[in-house]
Design an enzyme around this catalytic site. Sequence first.
Site, PDB file in Angstrom:
ATOM      1  N   LYS A 166       0.823  -1.212   0.000  1.00 48.64           N
ATOM      2  CA  LYS A 166       0.000   0.000   0.000  1.00 48.64           C
ATOM      3  C   LYS A 166       0.853   1.257   0.000  1.00 48.64           C
ATOM      4  O   LYS A 166       0.462   2.269  -0.565  1.00 48.64           O
ATOM      5  CB  LYS A 166      -0.968   0.006   1.196  1.00 48.64           C
ATOM      6  CG  LYS A 166      -2.153  -0.916   0.979  1.00 48.64           C
ATOM      7  CD  LYS A 166      -3.333  -0.540   1.845  1.00 48.64           C
ATOM      8  CE  LYS A 166      -4.539  -1.382   1.534  1.00 48.64           C
ATOM      9  NZ  LYS A 166      -5.606  -1.279   2.515  1.00 48.64           N
ATOM     10  N   LYS A 181     -10.626  -5.115  -4.938  1.00 46.01           N
ATOM     11  CA  LYS A 181     -11.680  -4.151  -5.270  1.00 46.01           C
ATOM     12  C   LYS A 181     -11.122  -2.758  -5.544  1.00 46.01           C
ATOM     13  O   LYS A 181     -11.816  -1.901  -6.059  1.00 46.01           O
ATOM     14  CB  LYS A 181     -12.763  -4.126  -4.184  1.00 46.01           C
ATOM     15  CG  LYS A 181     -12.282  -3.865  -2.790  1.00 46.01           C
ATOM     16  CD  LYS A 181     -13.383  -4.146  -1.775  1.00 46.01           C
ATOM     17  CE  LYS A 181     -12.791  -4.230  -0.388  1.00 46.01           C
ATOM     18  NZ  LYS A 181     -13.648  -4.829   0.600  1.00 46.01           N
ATOM     19  N   LYS A 199      -3.767 -11.005  -6.921  1.00 50.63           N
ATOM     20  CA  LYS A 199      -5.079 -11.316  -6.310  1.00 50.63           C
ATOM     21  C   LYS A 199      -6.157 -10.364  -6.835  1.00 50.63           C
ATOM     22  O   LYS A 199      -5.861  -9.220  -7.206  1.00 50.63           O
ATOM     23  CB  LYS A 199      -4.987 -11.261  -4.781  1.00 50.63           C
ATOM     24  CG  LYS A 199      -4.913  -9.873  -4.226  1.00 50.63           C
ATOM     25  CD  LYS A 199      -5.292  -9.807  -2.745  1.00 50.63           C
ATOM     26  CE  LYS A 199      -5.314  -8.351  -2.345  1.00 50.63           C
ATOM     27  NZ  LYS A 199      -5.699  -7.989  -1.049  1.00 50.63           N
TER      28      LYS A 199
HETATM   29  P1  TYM Z   1     -10.882  -6.669   2.932  1.00 50.53           P
HETATM   30  O1  TYM Z   1     -11.997  -5.690   3.040  1.00 50.53           O
HETATM   31  O2  TYM Z   1      -9.750  -6.330   2.013  1.00 50.53           O
HETATM   32  O3  TYM Z   1     -11.437  -8.075   2.458  1.00 50.53           O
HETATM   33  C1  TYM Z   1     -12.477  -8.771   3.145  1.00 50.53           C
HETATM   34  C2  TYM Z   1     -12.172 -10.265   3.137  1.00 50.53           C
HETATM   35  O4  TYM Z   1     -12.058 -10.754   1.788  1.00 50.53           O
HETATM   36  C3  TYM Z   1     -10.841 -11.472   1.634  1.00 50.53           C
HETATM   37  N1  TYM Z   1     -10.344 -11.286   0.254  1.00 50.53           N
HETATM   38  C4  TYM Z   1     -10.102 -12.304  -0.608  1.00 50.53           C
HETATM   39  N2  TYM Z   1     -10.242 -13.626  -0.483  1.00 50.53           N
HETATM   40  C5  TYM Z   1      -9.927 -14.394  -1.559  1.00 50.53           C
HETATM   41  N3  TYM Z   1      -9.489 -13.886  -2.749  1.00 50.53           N
HETATM   42  C6  TYM Z   1      -9.330 -12.547  -2.922  1.00 50.53           C
HETATM   43  N4  TYM Z   1      -8.905 -12.069  -4.075  1.00 50.53           N
HETATM   44  C7  TYM Z   1      -9.642 -11.684  -1.810  1.00 50.53           C
HETATM   45  N5  TYM Z   1      -9.620 -10.336  -1.626  1.00 50.53           N
HETATM   46  C8  TYM Z   1     -10.043 -10.110  -0.361  1.00 50.53           C
HETATM   47  C9  TYM Z   1      -9.893 -10.840   2.655  1.00 50.53           C
HETATM   48  O5  TYM Z   1      -8.841 -11.709   2.996  1.00 50.53           O
HETATM   49  C10 TYM Z   1     -10.837 -10.580   3.819  1.00 50.53           C
HETATM   50  O6  TYM Z   1     -10.982 -11.744   4.612  1.00 50.53           O
HETATM   51  N6  TYM Z   1      -8.162  -5.837   7.063  1.00 50.53           N
HETATM   52  C11 TYM Z   1      -9.340  -6.523   6.547  1.00 50.53           C
HETATM   53  C12 TYM Z   1     -10.609  -6.152   7.287  1.00 50.53           C
HETATM   54  C13 TYM Z   1     -10.533  -6.329   8.763  1.00 50.53           C
HETATM   55  C14 TYM Z   1     -10.560  -7.562   9.483  1.00 50.53           C
HETATM   56  C15 TYM Z   1     -10.489  -7.200  10.856  1.00 50.53           C
HETATM   57  C16 TYM Z   1     -10.637  -8.897   9.105  1.00 50.53           C
HETATM   58  C17 TYM Z   1     -10.440  -5.326   9.672  1.00 50.53           C
HETATM   59  N7  TYM Z   1     -10.420  -5.863  10.952  1.00 50.53           N
HETATM   60  C18 TYM Z   1     -10.468  -8.179  11.880  1.00 50.53           C
HETATM   61  C19 TYM Z   1     -10.619  -9.875  10.120  1.00 50.53           C
HETATM   62  C20 TYM Z   1     -10.540  -9.513  11.474  1.00 50.53           C
HETATM   63  C21 TYM Z   1      -9.523  -6.152   5.087  1.00 50.53           C
HETATM   64  O7  TYM Z   1      -9.067  -5.137   4.628  1.00 50.53           O
HETATM   65  O8  TYM Z   1     -10.323  -7.023   4.368  1.00 50.53           O
END
Ligand code: TYM
Length: 326
Positions: free
Chosen positions: A110, A195, A192
């Site tokens: 990032k 979004k 990967k």
């Molecule tokens: P975020 O918003 O980027 O994504 C949400 C969830 O989707 C999964 N993910 C994927 N899984 C498979 N293939 C992909 N291409 C892919 N892109 C995203 C992510 O691994 C995630 O599980 N930091 C986290 C949000 C968060 C969180 C937490 C998660 C904040 N606090 C506490 C767990 C526990 C995030 O940015 O996810």
Amino acid sequence: MRVLSGIQPTGEMHIGNYLGAAKQWVEIQEKHESLFMVADLHALTVSQNPKNLRKAILNKVIELLSVGLTPEKCTIFIQSHVKEHAELAWIFNTITPLADLQRMTQYKEKSKKHKKNINAGLLTYPVLMAADILLYQTDIVPVGKDQQQHVELTRDIARRFNLNFGTAFKIPKTILAKSGAKIMSLQDPKKKMSKSDNPKTYIGLFEEPKMIRKKIMAAVTDRGKQIIYNPQKKPGISNLLTIYSLFSGKTIKSLEKDFQHEKGYAGFKKSLAELLISSLEPLRRKRKELLKREVYVREVLKQGKKKAELIAKSTTQDVKEKMGLI
Ligand code: TYM
């Protein structure tokens, strides 16, 4: 067992988020006490337009309800509504070595992508995530592969606190989807699906059929004509096979057989597009319904906040006492 996971509000939820995370959440809420939150504070680490962010937060809650999370079975809430997240994150900042944060993959990526806005929050992002998880005495954190490193750091923080100040936290475990923990970009299958990338690279969960067809047909595939799973040599087709398998419930082996007489990729892609369209139709319908029910959605959040706060307050109280705050 208690489960917690989260998703950022910005950007449309795509099939990667669904297959890697949200689909598991829907199953987990049936079995375990579960909390799911919209990580709005995390979203602030990259610059946001306040008007759009406000909309995106409520939208994300609607998306979570549309995929099948239900307030009768789990707690749905907004991270910033429970102020203990920020409070515990501060405390964790004081026991987290800078070097541990500097080696995080997401931070490195990032800060390359947002060169003009490398703020302190981008670096301490995983500390806030540790607070999210540890506040609730979480046993299990279901996430996609890209978040695994952050959960590892969370475990380190919990262990360090317990050792230095007395046991206040459970040590949580990550669970990854068996397959689908890393769905790849449609335009560059070595990256990967994300979004924050160009919309051509992902399929939004609520996308119109026409767009789904267009994007799948335009997905980058590999040399040759055979539909076989080989992530090294055929990353494009392998990614599409994984998606096909997870939406159809069929094994990759049986899909290879079904399509073994195809003379190219077009037939397979058409079939995948139709599968996605029909699988996502109920979600699309549910979302349309919920978009008209803002009062209900806000009530879900109010109840969610109440339930989450109860647990969060009790953990924070204990932590403050253990650290000598009066
Ligand atoms: P975020 O918003 O980027 O994504 C949400 C969830 O989707 C999964 N993910 C994927 N899984 C498979 N293939 C992909 N291409 C892919 N892109 C995203 C992510 O691994 C995630 O599980 N930091 C986290 C949000 C968060 C969180 C937490 C998660 C904040 N606090 C506490 C767990 C526990 C995030 O940015 O996810």
